[in-house]
Every structure is written in structure tokens, then in C-alpha cells.
Design a protein around this motif. Structure first.
Motif, mmCIF file in Angstrom:
data_model
loop_
_atom_site.group_PDB
_atom_site.id
_atom_site.type_symbol
_atom_site.label_atom_id
_atom_site.label_comp_id
_atom_site.label_asym_id
_atom_site.label_seq_id
_atom_site.Cartn_x
_atom_site.Cartn_y
_atom_site.Cartn_z
ATOM 1 N N GLN A 166 -31.243 -42.864 -42.952
ATOM 2 C CA GLN A 166 -32.032 -42.110 -43.694
ATOM 3 C C GLN A 166 -33.449 -42.975 -43.904
ATOM 4 N N ILE A 167 -33.463 -44.313 -43.980
ATOM 5 C CA ILE A 167 -34.420 -45.011 -44.358
ATOM 6 C C ILE A 167 -35.480 -45.052 -43.038
ATOM 7 N N GLN A 168 -34.871 -45.448 -42.146
ATOM 8 C CA GLN A 168 -35.723 -45.380 -40.769
ATOM 9 C C GLN A 168 -36.431 -44.176 -40.658
ATOM 10 N N ASP A 169 -35.622 -43.011 -40.618
ATOM 11 C CA ASP A 169 -36.345 -41.905 -40.242
ATOM 12 C C ASP A 169 -37.436 -41.322 -41.328
ATOM 13 N N SER A 170 -37.274 -41.739 -42.615
ATOM 14 C CA SER A 170 -37.985 -41.544 -43.381
ATOM 15 C C SER A 170 -39.618 -42.468 -43.391
ATOM 16 N N ILE A 171 -39.453 -43.598 -42.668
ATOM 17 C CA ILE A 171 -40.474 -44.613 -42.504
ATOM 18 C C ILE A 171 -41.190 -44.072 -41.096
ATOM 19 N N ASN A 172 -40.401 -43.538 -40.225
ATOM 20 C CA ASN A 172 -41.146 -43.183 -38.894
ATOM 21 C C ASN A 172 -41.902 -41.958 -39.079
ATOM 22 N N LEU B 50 -40.450 -55.422 -43.524
ATOM 23 C CA LEU B 50 -40.875 -55.913 -42.051
ATOM 24 C C LEU B 50 -41.430 -54.722 -41.492
ATOM 25 N N LYS B 51 -40.466 -53.422 -41.647
ATOM 26 C CA LYS B 51 -40.931 -52.304 -41.028
ATOM 27 C C LYS B 51 -42.154 -51.550 -41.468
ATOM 28 N N LEU B 52 -42.165 -51.652 -42.664
ATOM 29 C CA LEU B 52 -43.673 -51.064 -43.272
ATOM 30 C C LEU B 52 -44.930 -51.822 -42.723
ATOM 31 N N LEU B 53 -44.727 -53.158 -42.631
ATOM 32 C CA LEU B 53 -45.758 -53.816 -42.579
ATOM 33 C C LEU B 53 -45.917 -54.142 -40.914
ATOM 34 N N GLN C 257 -36.500 -43.292 -55.246
ATOM 35 C CA GLN C 257 -35.642 -42.845 -54.042
ATOM 36 C C GLN C 257 -34.574 -43.765 -54.283
ATOM 37 N N THR C 258 -33.174 -43.380 -54.470
ATOM 38 C CA THR C 258 -32.071 -44.271 -54.845
ATOM 39 C C THR C 258 -31.110 -44.326 -53.966
ATOM 40 N N TYR C 259 -30.858 -45.585 -53.130
ATOM 41 C CA TYR C 259 -29.779 -45.680 -52.220
ATOM 42 C C TYR C 259 -28.567 -46.542 -52.858
#
Length: 314
Positions: free
Chosen positions: A15-21, A48-51, A146-148
């Protein structure tokens, strides 16, 4: 490490990866889970992914905020410093990530002071709050994040984690770790590497052996122990519960192969002869009540004194 290398929490990670991508990643996030469950690992990978960084190291635009060691709360002054940092422009690119550890320790005043920044952070700033107890986070904060919620790993995932992290362990040791850690990977390190944790395990089994004597000196005897490990009260209670489960199981079935704390088998056998099922169940109720009280930040020394008194009166 990368997202792909993290064991467990796969649906949340996807879910996190999809929202970042897709560019839909929210500006404020709340990652909830027990200590040692993997919150900080996921938060760092998000940063790290965001940056767009490949190497896991310290970067000037990843700000990691931890409360002072000698304080049980995060106050308004600390939050003001975080707000000041959030309003500084990123150094290397157009993004900055601020990770706040143990966000559940923020006082009500601190959370209210932080509310506007969480609602409308400066452009390019992402806030990630890590907390163990979501009930201590104000609803006004929760509704803007957004809560996980991270759940414990299952036995298969724990086995994968242990075999990857600790090469060469025998199957019996792996089984013991899986049973003891109860789905929390961070407990493995304590069990294997932490001398303090070894002392906690030894002291808690000794308390169970001595509390049956009904001598009042036991409370005074263990005051220093409870004070020394006041920051590890969860480990203390987990050890009590783990031993009590072993005693109940061994008392009922007499099978040493299903004892989690196999290194304490002789003590488990002895305790199974000392206490009845009724007494063991009452001990569990007492310890669970202490856990609930400590979650509500009741005075620790008093809580443990009362615990020992109640156990002696069973």
C-alpha cells in the motif's frame, strides 16, 4: 535493506509503495505497533524512497526525532523545535522527511501545538509519527494522518527473520525464539544479545520461586531490580507471563518438549509442583492488571510493590 527485504507487513508495504509510486503519498503518517515490531525500519525505508536514496545511511533531509532519555514525555518545547525544523527548506532536494519516535509520549499540549503543522506542513515535508499506543494520540491528530497498524509476524515469518538474522542457530533454538518472541522480531535481539535481558529472565524466575514463601522481605529485596529496569517493564512482565504459561503447560501435560523456556526447565518443573492451576491463573490476572496500569503511566515502583503483595496473598 529495501522494502522487498522486510519480512512481514506485506500488505501495508505494498500500500505504501503504491501510494509513493503514484504520487498520492500523504504528507502525514502514523505507524502504530508494539516495540520491536518494525515501525522504525518501515519509516526509514519510506524516507529513503521519498528522497530517492539507495543507501541506508544518515541524510541531512531525514530528521529523526527522539525524546530525551531522562524524560517520560515529549513536551511543547520539543515540538516547537520540530516545527522550526519542518519550516526549514530541504538541503539536498525539494523533500524532507521528519520521523518522530515514540509519538505516544507527546503530551496533550504538545499534540495540540503540533496540530497545525500536521494538518498543513510546509511544501515538500512529510511527517511520520511512530507510536505504540494509538489511544494516547488525540483524535484530531489521528484524523489528519494516514494510519498503518502493524500486527505481529506469524510463525513462518518469524522463522524466516530468525534464520536470516542469526545464521547457524539450531532448530531447537529457533523454535524457542519463535515461541518466546510472540511475533515481535525486536525481542530476538534482547533474548540473544542483551545481558540486561538475561538478568531480567533470571530475576523473574527467582521471584516466582520465592513469592510462595510469603515473606514480606521479598518486596524490599527486589526494589533495586525493578528500579534498575524501569524502562524495560514490558520485558519484565513478558518474562513473568512466559514462565507462567510454561508452568501451566508442563503441569498439565508433563511434556518438556513444549516448554518455551527450555533453559529453565528445572525451575519450571519445581514451580509446577509448588503452585496450583488456580494460583497460576490468578498470577496471570495480577500481572495483566499491572500491565494495564503501567500503560496508563501509574507509578512503577508502587505498581510492582502491589504486584508482589497480591501474588503473596494468592
Amino acid at each position: 535493506m529495501s522494502f522487498e527485504a522486510i519480512i512481514g507487513h506485506q500488505m501495508i508495504i505494498k500500500q505504501i509503495q503504491d501510494s509513493i509510486n503514484s504520487g498520492r503519498f500523504s504528507h502525514a503518517h502514523l505507524i502504530v505497533g508494539e516495540d520491536g515490531i518494525g515501525k522504525s525500519i518501515i519509516a526509514k525505508e519510506i524516507a529513503l524512497k521519498l528522497l530517492n536514496k539507495k543507501e541506508n545511511k544518515n541524510y541531512v533531509d531525514i530528521i529523526e526525532v527522539r525524546g530525551a532519555r531522562n524524560k517520560n514525555s515529549i513536551g511543547v518545547d520539543e515540538i516547537r523545535e520540530i516545527i522550526k525544523e519542518a519550516n526549514k527548506k530541504p538541503y539536498e532536494s525539494d523533500k524532507k522527511v521528519i520521523i518522530i519516535y515514540e509519538a505516544h509520549k507527546m503530551t496533550t499540549e504538545a499534540q495540540n501545538a503540533f496540530l497545525k503543522t500536521i494538518e498543513e506542513p510546509p511544501s515538500g515535508v512529510n511527517l511520520i509519527l511512530l507510536c505504540e499506543t494509538i489511544e494516547l494520540i488525540l483524535e484530531t491528530i489521528r484524523s489528519r494522518c494516514q494510519t498503518y497498524k502493524l500486527n505481529r509476524l506469524n510463525s513462518k515469518e518469524m522463522k524466516m527473520y530468525i534464520e536470516k538474522k542469526y545464521l547457524g542457530l539450531e532448530e531447537a533454538d529457533i523454535k524457542q525464539l519463535i515461541a518466546f518472541c510472540e511475533g515481535i522480531p525486536g525481542k530476538c535481539k534482547s533474548f540473544i544479545e542483551d545481558d540486561n535481558f538475561k538478568e531480567i529472565r533470571n530475576k523473574t524466575i527467582n521471584i516466582l520461586l520465592e513469592v510462595c514463601k510469603k515473606d514480606r522481605y521479598i518486596i524490599k529485596q527486589y526494589e533495586n531490580f525493578f528500579s534498575k529496569y524501569k524502562d524495560q517493564w514490558r520485558d519484565i512482565l513478558s518474562c513473568f507471563i512466559s514462565y507462567l504459561r510454561d508452568i501451566v503447560v508442563y503441569k498439565e501435560l508433563g511434556n518438556k518438549k513444549i516448554v518455551i523456556n527450555s533453559d529453565k526447565l528445572e525451575e519450571i518443573k519445581k514451580l509446577s509442583n509448588i503452585y496450583s492451576f488456580k494460583e497460576l491463573n490468578e498470577f496471570m490476572d495480577i500481572i495483566n492488571k499491572v500491565r494495564n496500569n503501567l500503560e496508563r503511566r501509574i507509578n512503577q515502583e508502587l505498581a510492582f510493590d502491589i504486584m508482589l503483595l497480591n501474588m503473596q496473598e494468592v
